[in-house]
Design a protein around this motif. Structure first.
Motif, PDB file in Angstrom:
ATOM      1  N   UNK A 152      66.580  56.020  -5.271  1.00 45.78           N
ATOM      2  CA  UNK A 152      66.336  57.277  -5.987  1.00 45.78           C
ATOM      3  C   UNK A 152      67.593  57.847  -6.652  1.00 45.78           C
ATOM      4  N   UNK A 153      68.766  57.557  -6.098  1.00 46.08           N
ATOM      5  CA  UNK A 153      70.008  58.123  -6.624  1.00 46.08           C
ATOM      6  C   UNK A 153      70.981  56.979  -6.937  1.00 46.08           C
TER       7      UNK A 153
ATOM      8  N   UNK B 215      65.844  54.067   0.503  1.00 46.51           N
ATOM      9  CA  UNK B 215      65.166  54.994  -0.415  1.00 46.51           C
ATOM     10  C   UNK B 215      66.175  55.771  -1.256  1.00 46.51           C
ATOM     11  N   UNK B 216      67.235  56.248  -0.586  1.00 48.71           N
ATOM     12  CA  UNK B 216      68.233  57.053  -1.306  1.00 48.71           C
ATOM     13  C   UNK B 216      68.961  56.200  -2.345  1.00 48.71           C
TER      14      UNK B 216
ATOM     15  N   UNK C 277      65.684  67.126  -3.998  1.00 48.92           N
ATOM     16  CA  UNK C 277      64.942  66.604  -5.144  1.00 48.92           C
ATOM     17  C   UNK C 277      63.692  65.862  -4.670  1.00 48.92           C
TER      18      UNK C 277
ATOM     19  N   UNK D 290      71.287  63.703  -6.956  1.00 51.99           N
ATOM     20  CA  UNK D 290      70.017  63.748  -7.665  1.00 51.99           C
ATOM     21  C   UNK D 290      69.744  62.452  -8.407  1.00 51.99           C
ATOM     22  N   UNK D 291      68.468  62.231  -8.749  1.00 49.50           N
ATOM     23  CA  UNK D 291      68.106  60.986  -9.431  1.00 49.50           C
ATOM     24  C   UNK D 291      68.772  60.847 -10.798  1.00 49.50           C
TER      25      UNK D 291
ATOM     26  N   UNK E 111      61.116  62.863  -4.379  1.00 47.52           N
ATOM     27  CA  UNK E 111      61.168  61.418  -4.546  1.00 47.52           C
ATOM     28  C   UNK E 111      59.757  60.872  -4.749  1.00 47.52           C
TER      29      UNK E 111
ATOM     30  N   UNK F 267      67.221  66.695   0.716  1.00 47.91           N
ATOM     31  CA  UNK F 267      68.012  66.217  -0.426  1.00 47.91           C
ATOM     32  C   UNK F 267      67.980  67.170  -1.618  1.00 47.91           C
TER      33      UNK F 267
END
Lengths: 369, 205
Positions: free
Chosen positions: A274-275, A270-271, B63, A204-205, B65, B61
């Protein structure tokens, strides 16, 4: 501050070769990874618990005891121990036993588990996840803290005159962390007992982790265990490194794209945005990791996930070399320089034994709990 | 006089989109109807096409974005929601459903909702009653009695035919519900949702 690694024990095909390791191979690989962690100077190895393929780790204390016998400084932990579906009596017994065998080098992280069918397989109902975590942990504490237990609850058979053996080493139970991705109720549980809170910090972020940790710290202070910045916080994290960051991205991308948990969704870029996932040079990992402190404050434990998604053993061992040689020494120095003196280190058996002795000398301060 | 927030969720894919066109009609009529009841309205449009990839990523995922978080918050915090979808294979579109799949299941509880749908012919109109209304019933939304369906032929009717009065009636029903309730609390704080442990443990402590 403690640094280490955690593994979920997945047996996943290497997407670049299509080859899936056997259970035997993967189990031996995880033992090799744990031993390597100590060899390169890491502090902690934490192992997950699962009761379904593609995971092998149904019996973490067996594996951790075997690793304990072949290491001398490594702190052994879990990621996570299922407080919902395991009998708390068995957890009390197994982890006290492990604690004795490992000379105190044991703590554990409790989690509820998010695999639906595991609950019915173990005679439980996933809708009772939180009440199970509450009752089972209250019993686990009783079993460790009290010699002879009379107990009656909702989810297991009552106990009359029960003593969990072996008793915790030196009368001090293993330190407990509570892990939860999204439930404030679990952070509240950690805060209530003055236990540690471990944020998964992978899926999660960062903003979400920030709020969970802030909440836990506030409740830790509310329950009278110290100031908010003295609460015990651990973070996960996920890294892949090569000297040259483009090489890291190129090599890791097929593993990311096919990863069982988040694969086939967002791109690696992107991941990473974001994380907390960091794929790049050791320097990039150092900078990103130091940045975690900006949103969770001074914290006590940083564990990295380095061995999932089919990454071959050789690659994982190389990652550990980089962590041990280039990343962790810098992080240790930098974090230590930033940490104020009143912020405690992660509790260890030795520190808990000292605290207990100090408590015995000043009985008025011993908590009634 | 208060200012109300209307969130408009539209799942149309083409440009121009008749789904968006219907959403705009319903929105304009609702803003007018609110004004007649003495309320101002702020309109926030969530065009799901812009969030198509983020919605798929969210499924994988867990969550939201990018801008999807803000879109979800917009709907969660609105005083009233106008939700419009094209009919695909005898139901709402998958994109439309995905948005409500990732929205918190309690987000629309007690919230006034106006539903609309579009398709090539009027033969699909019962999708509103047989597919969409149960979805919002599950989410415990308060759905207005009039749901508005627009077929291609409705856009060619010189004096608005039956579409205009249906839009007016539905907008009036939504405005009645929105104007009659307290202003929405913004998205609930998930960190307020816990039981203090001393209370939770009771006699186990």
């Amino acid at each position: 501050m403690q640094f280490g690694i955690f593994t979920v024990s997945d047996i996943t095909a290497d997407p670049t070769t299509g080859r899936t390791p056997s259970e035997a191979e993967r189990i031996q690989a995880v033992v090799a990874i744990a031993k390597k962690a100590e060899e390169v100077g890491l502090d902690v190895f934490a192992l997950g618990e699962h009761h379904n393929p593609p995971f092998f780790s149904s019996s973490p204390t067996t594996t951790l005891a075997y690793i304990a016998a072949q290491t001398s400084t490594l702190q052994l932990s879990t990621a996570t121990t299922l407080i919902t579906t395991n009998d708390p009596v068995k957890i009390a017994e197994d982890y006290a036993m492990l604690q004795h065998l490992a000379g105190g080098r044991v703590d554990l992280t409790l989690g509820r588990g998010n695999t639906g069918p595991v609950y019915p397989w173990f005679g439980k109902d996933i809708r009772d996840g939180i009440p199970l975590a509450v009752e089972n942990y209250a019993l686990l504490r009783r079993l460790w803290d009290t010699e002879v237990v009379d107990w009656k609850g909702k989810y297991r058979t009552p106990l009359q005159g029960f003593t969990s053996t072996p008793r915790p080493l030196d009368g001090v139970p293993p330190f407990v962390w509570h892990g939860s991705i999204r439930s404030p109720q679990i952070a509240e549980q950690a805060a209530f007992y003055g236990d540690g809170y471990f944020a998964n910090h992978i899926f999660w972020p960062a903003e979400h982790t920030r709020r969970m940790v802030e909440f836990y710290r506030g409740r830790f202070a509310h329950h009278g265990h110290g100031d908010a910045d003295q609460a015990i916080v651990g973070l996960g994290g996920q890294v892949f490194m090569r000297k040259n960051s483009q090489d890291a991205v190129r090599e890791f991308r097929p593993y990311f794209d096919d990863a069982p948990v988040y694969g086939h969704g967002p791109s690696l870029e992107e991941f990473s945005r974001e994380t907390p996932l960091t794929v790049g040079s050791p320097q990039q990992v150092i900078e990103r990791t130091l940045g975690f402190r900006d949103y969770v404050g001074d914290y006590q434990r940083q564990l990295f996930l380095v061995d999932h998604a089919g990454l071959p053993l050789k690659t994982v061992l190389e990652q550990l070399d980089i962590l041990g040689e280039e990343v962790v020494p810098v992080l240790r120095r930098e974090f230590a320089a930033l940490k104020p003196a009143h912020v405690p280190d992660a509790p260890t058996h030795a520190s808990l034994v000292d605290a207990r002795r100090a408590g015995e000398q000043a009985p008025a301060e011993v908590s009634a709990r | 006089m208060s200012t109300r927030t209307l969130a408009v969720v539209t799942a149309g894919l083409s440009t121009p989109s008749s789904t968006r066109l219907l959403a705009d009609r319903l929105t304009a009529a609702t803003v007018d109807a609110l004004r007649r009841r003495g309320d101002d309205a702020t309109v926030e449009v969530v065009d799901l096409r812009e969030h198509a990839r983020a919605l798929a990523d969210h499924l994988v995922t867990g969550f939201p974005s990018g801008g999807l978080r803000a879109a979800l918050d917009t709907v969660t915090g609105a005083d009233g929601v106008i939700a419009v979808t094209p009919v695909f294979s005898a139901s709402y579109s998958g994109l439309f459903k995905t948005f409500f799949d990732v929205l918190d299941p309690d987000a629309l509880s007690g919230r006034p909702v106006l539903m609309g749908a579009t398709a090539g012919t009027a033969r699909h109109s019962l999708v509103l009653e047989h597919a969409m209304r149960p979805l919002f019933a599950y989410l415990r939304a308060v759905v207005v009695p009039t749901a508005v369906f627009a077929a291609s032929e409705d856009w060619a009717d010189g004096d608005g035919g039956s579409l205009v009065p249906r839009v007016e009636r539905a907008a009036g029903e939504l405005a009645d519900l929105v104007a009659g309730r307290p202003t929405s609390a913004r998205p609930a704080d998930p960190f307020a949702d816990f039981v203090p442990f001393d209370q939770l443990l009771g006699d186990q402590a």
